[in-house]
Design a protein around this motif. Structure first.
Motif, PDB file in Angstrom:
ATOM      1  N   MET A   4       0.849  -1.204   0.137  1.00 58.89           N
ATOM      2  CA  MET A   4       0.038  -0.094   0.028  1.00 58.89           C
ATOM      3  C   MET A   4       0.761   1.163  -0.043  1.00 58.89           C
ATOM      4  O   MET A   4       0.672   2.203  -0.619  1.00 58.89           O
ATOM      5  N   VAL A   5       1.963   1.341   0.656  1.00 55.92           N
ATOM      6  CA  VAL A   5       2.780   2.393   0.865  1.00 55.92           C
ATOM      7  C   VAL A   5       3.335   2.744  -0.430  1.00 55.92           C
ATOM      8  O   VAL A   5       3.470   4.055  -0.910  1.00 55.92           O
ATOM      9  N   ALA A   6       4.019   1.518  -1.085  1.00 56.13           N
ATOM     10  CA  ALA A   6       4.556   1.750  -2.480  1.00 56.13           C
ATOM     11  C   ALA A   6       3.310   2.405  -3.451  1.00 56.13           C
ATOM     12  O   ALA A   6       4.095   3.501  -4.217  1.00 56.13           O
ATOM     13  N   VAL A   7       2.275   1.957  -3.611  1.00 59.65           N
ATOM     14  CA  VAL A   7       1.392   2.206  -4.633  1.00 59.65           C
ATOM     15  C   VAL A   7       1.052   3.583  -4.261  1.00 59.65           C
ATOM     16  O   VAL A   7       0.855   4.445  -5.168  1.00 59.65           O
ATOM     17  N   ALA A   8       0.713   4.110  -3.003  1.00 59.92           N
ATOM     18  CA  ALA A   8       0.439   5.261  -2.581  1.00 59.92           C
ATOM     19  C   ALA A   8       1.509   6.466  -3.050  1.00 59.92           C
ATOM     20  O   ALA A   8       1.206   7.582  -3.515  1.00 59.92           O
ATOM     21  N   ASP A  31       3.741   6.141  -5.327  1.00 52.76           N
ATOM     22  CA  ASP A  31       3.622   6.154  -6.799  1.00 52.76           C
ATOM     23  C   ASP A  31       2.435   7.088  -7.404  1.00 52.76           C
ATOM     24  O   ASP A  31       2.759   7.911  -8.151  1.00 52.76           O
ATOM     25  N   ALA A  32       1.669   7.194  -6.732  1.00 55.58           N
ATOM     26  CA  ALA A  32       0.360   7.976  -7.140  1.00 55.58           C
ATOM     27  C   ALA A  32       0.182   9.331  -6.534  1.00 55.58           C
ATOM     28  O   ALA A  32      -0.494  10.186  -6.867  1.00 55.58           O
ATOM     29  N   GLY A  33       1.310   9.457  -5.454  1.00 55.89           N
ATOM     30  CA  GLY A  33       1.246  10.874  -4.950  1.00 55.89           C
ATOM     31  C   GLY A  33       0.193  11.028  -3.665  1.00 55.89           C
ATOM     32  O   GLY A  33      -0.109  12.258  -3.623  1.00 55.89           O
ATOM     33  N   LEU A  34       0.032   9.963  -2.995  1.00 57.31           N
ATOM     34  CA  LEU A  34      -1.068   9.871  -2.173  1.00 57.31           C
ATOM     35  C   LEU A  34      -0.315   9.434  -0.811  1.00 57.31           C
ATOM     36  O   LEU A  34       0.669   8.890  -0.962  1.00 57.31           O
ATOM     37  N   SER A  35      -1.010   9.747   0.462  1.00 59.02           N
ATOM     38  CA  SER A  35      -0.649   8.966   1.618  1.00 59.02           C
ATOM     39  C   SER A  35      -1.151   7.926   1.647  1.00 59.02           C
ATOM     40  O   SER A  35      -2.372   7.567   0.995  1.00 59.02           O
ATOM     41  N   PRO A  36      -0.420   6.807   2.370  1.00 59.38           N
ATOM     42  CA  PRO A  36      -1.030   5.527   2.604  1.00 59.38           C
ATOM     43  C   PRO A  36      -2.084   5.479   3.195  1.00 59.38           C
ATOM     44  O   PRO A  36      -3.205   4.558   3.055  1.00 59.38           O
ATOM     45  N   GLU A  37      -2.570   6.348   3.984  1.00 58.99           N
ATOM     46  CA  GLU A  37      -3.918   6.378   4.717  1.00 58.99           C
ATOM     47  C   GLU A  37      -5.077   6.789   4.024  1.00 58.99           C
ATOM     48  O   GLU A  37      -6.164   6.239   3.715  1.00 58.99           O
ATOM     49  N   THR A  38      -4.678   7.688   2.839  1.00 56.68           N
ATOM     50  CA  THR A  38      -5.925   7.915   1.853  1.00 56.68           C
ATOM     51  C   THR A  38      -6.044   6.814   1.107  1.00 56.68           C
ATOM     52  O   THR A  38      -7.392   6.486   0.897  1.00 56.68           O
ATOM     53  N   LEU A  39      -4.931   6.224   0.566  1.00 53.39           N
ATOM     54  CA  LEU A  39      -5.417   4.866  -0.180  1.00 53.39           C
ATOM     55  C   LEU A  39      -6.026   3.854   0.493  1.00 53.39           C
ATOM     56  O   LEU A  39      -7.039   2.924   0.365  1.00 53.39           O
ATOM     57  N   ARG A  40      -5.768   3.602   2.092  1.00 59.26           N
ATOM     58  CA  ARG A  40      -6.373   2.808   2.744  1.00 59.26           C
ATOM     59  C   ARG A  40      -7.728   2.968   2.986  1.00 59.26           C
ATOM     60  O   ARG A  40      -8.871   2.252   2.962  1.00 59.26           O
ATOM     61  N   LYS A  41      -8.344   4.277   3.229  1.00 56.52           N
ATOM     62  CA  LYS A  41      -9.630   4.557   3.285  1.00 56.52           C
ATOM     63  C   LYS A  41     -10.263   4.294   1.938  1.00 56.52           C
ATOM     64  O   LYS A  41     -11.349   3.914   2.089  1.00 56.52           O
ATOM     65  N   PHE A  43      -8.985  13.029  -9.752  1.00 53.91           N
ATOM     66  CA  PHE A  43      -7.436  13.187 -10.127  1.00 53.91           C
ATOM     67  C   PHE A  43      -6.909  11.981  -9.280  1.00 53.91           C
ATOM     68  O   PHE A  43      -5.865  11.377  -9.680  1.00 53.91           O
ATOM     69  N   THR A  44      -7.345  11.782  -7.935  1.00 55.51           N
ATOM     70  CA  THR A  44      -6.859  10.825  -7.300  1.00 55.51           C
ATOM     71  C   THR A  44      -7.052   9.413  -7.867  1.00 55.51           C
ATOM     72  O   THR A  44      -6.218   8.492  -7.704  1.00 55.51           O
ATOM     73  N   VAL A  45      -8.434   9.136  -8.078  1.00 57.09           N
ATOM     74  CA  VAL A  45      -8.755   7.858  -9.061  1.00 57.09           C
ATOM     75  C   VAL A  45      -7.829   7.789 -10.053  1.00 57.09           C
ATOM     76  O   VAL A  45      -7.256   6.685 -10.523  1.00 57.09           O
TER      77      VAL A  45
END
Length: 90
Positions: free
Chosen positions: A30-34, A36-46, A58-60
């Motif tokens: 999750m950390v790597a994908v987040a 690479d996408a310019g997001l926080s891991p917590e945002t991706l987790r949510k 733009f997040t999607v």
């Protein structure tokens, strides 16, 4: 500003989006994908858990690019609102 509560359909759509992104992520962290996408891991987790069922476009788009899935595939998986066609046919 007060946010309008989500409908059950909107919550389900968010859960479908999260499941699709999680499946596309596979064994990548999750950390790597987040990152690479310019997001926080917590945002991706949510997003993946459906706790953020309406992420910004733009997040999607960033996640789709990093995960190698098309926005068309995301739109198809999340589905059209069941009442969307009724307004046009009335």
């Amino acid at each position: 500003m007060v946010r309008t509560p989500l409908t059950p359909w909107e919550r389900q759509r968010g859960e479908r989006l999260g499941a699709l992104l999680r499946a596309a992520r596979g064994k990548r962290s999750m950390v790597a994908v987040a990152a690479d996408a310019g997001l926080s891991p917590e945002t991706l987790r949510k997003i993946e858990t459906g706790r953020a069922p309406t992420p910004a476009f733009f997040t999607v788009a960033a996640l789709a690019s990093v995960l190698g899935i098309s926005l068309d595939d995301i739109a198809a998986a999340c589905g059209e609102h069941p009442e969307a066609g009724q307004a046009l046919s009335a």
